[in-house]
Design a protein around this motif. Structure first.
Motif, PDB file in Angstrom:
ATOM      1  N   PHE A 176      30.490 113.290  39.125  1.00  0.00           N
ATOM      2  CA  PHE A 176      31.214 112.745  40.274  1.00  0.00           C
ATOM      3  C   PHE A 176      30.490 113.153  41.560  1.00  0.00           C
ATOM      4  CE2 PHE A 176      34.089 113.220  36.769  1.00  0.00           C
ATOM      5  CZ  PHE A 176      34.812 112.037  36.771  1.00  0.00           C
ATOM      6  N   ALA A 177      30.371 112.188  42.456  1.00  0.00           N
ATOM      7  CA  ALA A 177      29.716 112.457  43.729  1.00  0.00           C
ATOM      8  C   ALA A 177      30.431 111.701  44.842  1.00  0.00           C
ATOM      9  CB  ALA A 177      28.246 112.042  43.687  1.00  0.00           C
ATOM     10  N   GLU A 178      30.515 112.345  45.994  1.00  0.00           N
ATOM     11  CA  GLU A 178      31.006 111.671  47.189  1.00  0.00           C
ATOM     12  C   GLU A 178      29.799 111.275  48.028  1.00  0.00           C
ATOM     13  OE1 GLU A 178      33.718 114.274  49.156  1.00  0.00           O
ATOM     14  OE2 GLU A 178      35.367 113.837  47.768  1.00  0.00           O
ATOM     15  N   ALA A 179      29.856 110.100  48.636  1.00  0.00           N
ATOM     16  CA  ALA A 179      28.684 109.563  49.308  1.00  0.00           C
ATOM     17  C   ALA A 179      28.991 109.118  50.733  1.00  0.00           C
ATOM     18  CB  ALA A 179      28.121 108.374  48.517  1.00  0.00           C
ATOM     19  N   ARG A 180      27.925 109.037  51.517  1.00  0.00           N
ATOM     20  CA  ARG A 180      27.944 108.424  52.833  1.00  0.00           C
ATOM     21  C   ARG A 180      26.712 107.536  52.932  1.00  0.00           C
ATOM     22  NH1 ARG A 180      29.929 108.766  58.007  1.00  0.00           N
ATOM     23  NH2 ARG A 180      28.455 108.334  59.702  1.00  0.00           N
ATOM     24  N   LEU A 181      26.882 106.337  53.453  1.00  0.00           N
ATOM     25  CA  LEU A 181      25.776 105.390  53.582  1.00  0.00           C
ATOM     26  C   LEU A 181      25.747 104.828  54.995  1.00  0.00           C
ATOM     27  CD1 LEU A 181      23.502 103.626  52.352  1.00  0.00           C
ATOM     28  CD2 LEU A 181      25.284 101.966  51.743  1.00  0.00           C
ATOM     29  N   GLU A 182      24.598 104.953  55.648  1.00  0.00           N
ATOM     30  CA  GLU A 182      24.380 104.351  56.955  1.00  0.00           C
ATOM     31  C   GLU A 182      23.298 103.278  56.810  1.00  0.00           C
ATOM     32  OE1 GLU A 182      23.287 107.306  59.790  1.00  0.00           O
ATOM     33  OE2 GLU A 182      25.272 108.248  59.827  1.00  0.00           O
ATOM     34  N   VAL A 183      23.644 102.052  57.159  1.00  0.00           N
ATOM     35  CA  VAL A 183      22.686 100.952  57.162  1.00  0.00           C
ATOM     36  C   VAL A 183      22.169 100.810  58.592  1.00  0.00           C
ATOM     37  CG1 VAL A 183      22.296  98.530  56.625  1.00  0.00           C
ATOM     38  CG2 VAL A 183      23.993  99.835  55.313  1.00  0.00           C
ATOM     39  N   VAL A 184      20.883 101.013  58.773  1.00  0.00           N
ATOM     40  CA  VAL A 184      20.312 101.097  60.116  1.00  0.00           C
ATOM     41  C   VAL A 184      19.572  99.811  60.466  1.00  0.00           C
ATOM     42  CG1 VAL A 184      18.794 102.411  61.643  1.00  0.00           C
ATOM     43  CG2 VAL A 184      20.065 103.588  59.825  1.00  0.00           C
ATOM     44  N   ALA A 185      19.901  99.249  61.626  1.00  0.00           N
ATOM     45  CA  ALA A 185      19.232  98.041  62.105  1.00  0.00           C
ATOM     46  C   ALA A 185      17.952  98.401  62.830  1.00  0.00           C
ATOM     47  CB  ALA A 185      20.161  97.263  63.039  1.00  0.00           C
ATOM     48  N   GLY A 186      16.896  97.609  62.596  1.00  0.00           N
ATOM     49  CA  GLY A 186      15.638  97.825  63.294  1.00  0.00           C
ATOM     50  C   GLY A 186      15.582  97.017  64.577  1.00  0.00           C
ATOM     51  N   THR A 187      14.604  97.314  65.405  1.00  0.00           N
ATOM     52  CA  THR A 187      14.443  96.583  66.666  1.00  0.00           C
ATOM     53  C   THR A 187      13.791  95.215  66.454  1.00  0.00           C
ATOM     54  OG1 THR A 187      12.312  97.696  67.023  1.00  0.00           O
ATOM     55  CG2 THR A 187      14.282  98.714  67.989  1.00  0.00           C
ATOM     56  N   ASP A 188      13.342  94.936  65.221  1.00  0.00           N
ATOM     57  CA  ASP A 188      12.667  93.672  64.928  1.00  0.00           C
ATOM     58  C   ASP A 188      13.609  92.610  64.374  1.00  0.00           C
ATOM     59  OD1 ASP A 188      13.200  94.815  62.501  1.00  0.00           O
ATOM     60  OD2 ASP A 188      11.173  94.599  61.687  1.00  0.00           O
ATOM     61  N   GLY A 189      14.928  92.893  64.354  1.00  0.00           N
ATOM     62  CA  GLY A 189      15.892  91.921  63.842  1.00  0.00           C
ATOM     63  C   GLY A 189      16.113  91.989  62.350  1.00  0.00           C
ATOM     64  N   ASN A 190      15.584  93.037  61.701  1.00  0.00           N
ATOM     65  CA  ASN A 190      15.768  93.238  60.272  1.00  0.00           C
ATOM     66  C   ASN A 190      16.448  94.586  60.004  1.00  0.00           C
ATOM     67  OD1 ASN A 190      14.289  90.849  59.332  1.00  0.00           O
ATOM     68  ND2 ASN A 190      12.453  91.911  60.081  1.00  0.00           N
ATOM     69  N   VAL A 191      16.918  94.762  58.788  1.00  0.00           N
ATOM     70  CA  VAL A 191      17.428  96.070  58.363  1.00  0.00           C
ATOM     71  C   VAL A 191      16.244  97.025  58.271  1.00  0.00           C
ATOM     72  CG1 VAL A 191      18.498  97.359  56.487  1.00  0.00           C
ATOM     73  CG2 VAL A 191      19.402  95.125  57.127  1.00  0.00           C
ATOM     74  N   ALA A 192      16.338  98.169  58.921  1.00  0.00           N
ATOM     75  CA  ALA A 192      15.236  99.135  58.928  1.00  0.00           C
ATOM     76  C   ALA A 192      15.262 100.003  57.676  1.00  0.00           C
ATOM     77  CB  ALA A 192      15.294 100.007  60.177  1.00  0.00           C
ATOM     78  N   GLU A 193      16.386 100.651  57.392  1.00  0.00           N
ATOM     79  CA  GLU A 193      16.491 101.522  56.236  1.00  0.00           C
ATOM     80  C   GLU A 193      17.944 101.888  55.982  1.00  0.00           C
ATOM     81  OE1 GLU A 193      13.957 104.801  57.061  1.00  0.00           O
ATOM     82  OE2 GLU A 193      15.210 105.610  58.670  1.00  0.00           O
ATOM     83  N   LEU A 194      18.166 102.489  54.828  1.00  0.00           N
ATOM     84  CA  LEU A 194      19.494 102.942  54.439  1.00  0.00           C
ATOM     85  C   LEU A 194      19.442 104.457  54.282  1.00  0.00           C
ATOM     86  CD1 LEU A 194      19.321  99.880  53.522  1.00  0.00           C
ATOM     87  CD2 LEU A 194      21.010 100.471  51.766  1.00  0.00           C
ATOM     88  N   HIS A 195      20.339 105.153  54.979  1.00  0.00           N
ATOM     89  CA  HIS A 195      20.411 106.613  54.907  1.00  0.00           C
ATOM     90  C   HIS A 195      21.518 107.022  53.944  1.00  0.00           C
ATOM     91  CE1 HIS A 195      18.625 106.867  59.255  1.00  0.00           C
ATOM     92  NE2 HIS A 195      17.757 106.421  58.370  1.00  0.00           N
ATOM     93  N   ASN A 196      21.174 107.843  52.972  1.00  0.00           N
ATOM     94  CA  ASN A 196      22.123 108.269  51.946  1.00  0.00           C
ATOM     95  C   ASN A 196      22.401 109.762  52.007  1.00  0.00           C
ATOM     96  OD1 ASN A 196      22.540 105.952  49.791  1.00  0.00           O
ATOM     97  ND2 ASN A 196      20.399 105.852  50.432  1.00  0.00           N
TER      98      ASN A 196
END
Length: 214
Positions: free
Chosen positions: A27-47
């Motif tokens: 069992f794990a508890e998680a947090r996910l941040e989806v980060v937008a880039g300055t180029d209009g695309n998704v930059a990365e996902l922070h876990n």
């Protein structure tokens, strides 16, 4: 020892050909941040993943090479590298879809592992393997397709879109009702679980996800 190492690396899925019979052992508890880039695309996902104390203790036994009953920086780094290599086959439990189509992720540069009290804390970032424009219907989630590991987001605030690029998007956290998923997908779930000897990815229907409409 080897079994527990492979488990945290998500390779336990290979030992469970019928997902319908699987149930969580970790069992794990998680947090996910989806980060937008300055180029209009998704930059990365922070876990951020925090594992339960029982499993964390078993990993301590496996990676405590100098038997001092704790994990030092070198031992934690070794654990992180095992996870970085082995979780690649499972896309780091990460699911991204663009208008219903799946998008994979790149291997992270490093997976950081630490101990917070008696619990393993895992932090890493992944990037989509191809550009994900901030338009259309996008979904992001973290789940183990084998159902061996239960990954839970304690609050809706643990799934967030971060960055000015998401300013024009509507977003919501979707927590599927298992009974509704089963009733709406009775035939496909039955066929997938019992007629495919290699297992399937149908467990994603039950996974909590962040949904964006841009």
């Amino acid at each position: 020892m080897r079994y527990r190492v492979l488990t945290i690396a998500a390779l336990a899925a290979a030992c469970i050909p019928l997902p319908a019979l699987a149930h969580p052992h970790i069992f794990a508890e998680a947090r996910l941040e989806v980060v937008a880039g300055t180029d209009g695309n998704v930059a990365e996902l922070h876990n951020v993943w925090r594992f339960d104390e029982v499993f964390s203790s078993s990993v301590l036994l496996d990676f405590d090479k100098n038997t001092d009953l704790k994990l030092d920086a070198k031992e934690l780094a070794a654990l992180g590298e095992v996870m970085r290599k082995s979780l690649a086959d499972y896309h780091y439990f990460t699911t991204i879809t663009v208008n219903g189509a799946n998008v994979g992720v790149q291997k992270p540069d490093v997976i950081h592992v630490s101990l917070d009290g008696n619990q393993l804390l895992v932090l890493f970032a992944v990037k989509p393997e191809k550009p994900v424009p901030l338009k259309g219907r996008l979904t992001f989630g973290i789940y183990d397709p084998s159902m061996y590991t239960s990954i839970d987001f304690p609050t809706d605030g643990d799934l967030i879109a971060k960055g000015d690029g998401f300013g024009h998007c509507q977003h919501k956290v979707v927590r599927p009702n298992p009974d509704e998923v089963i009733s709406q997908n009775t035939t496909s779930l039955t066929d997938a679980f019992f007629n495919d000897p290699t297992g399937t990815d149908m467990s994603k229907l039950f996974a909590t996800r962040l949904e964006l409409t841009c």
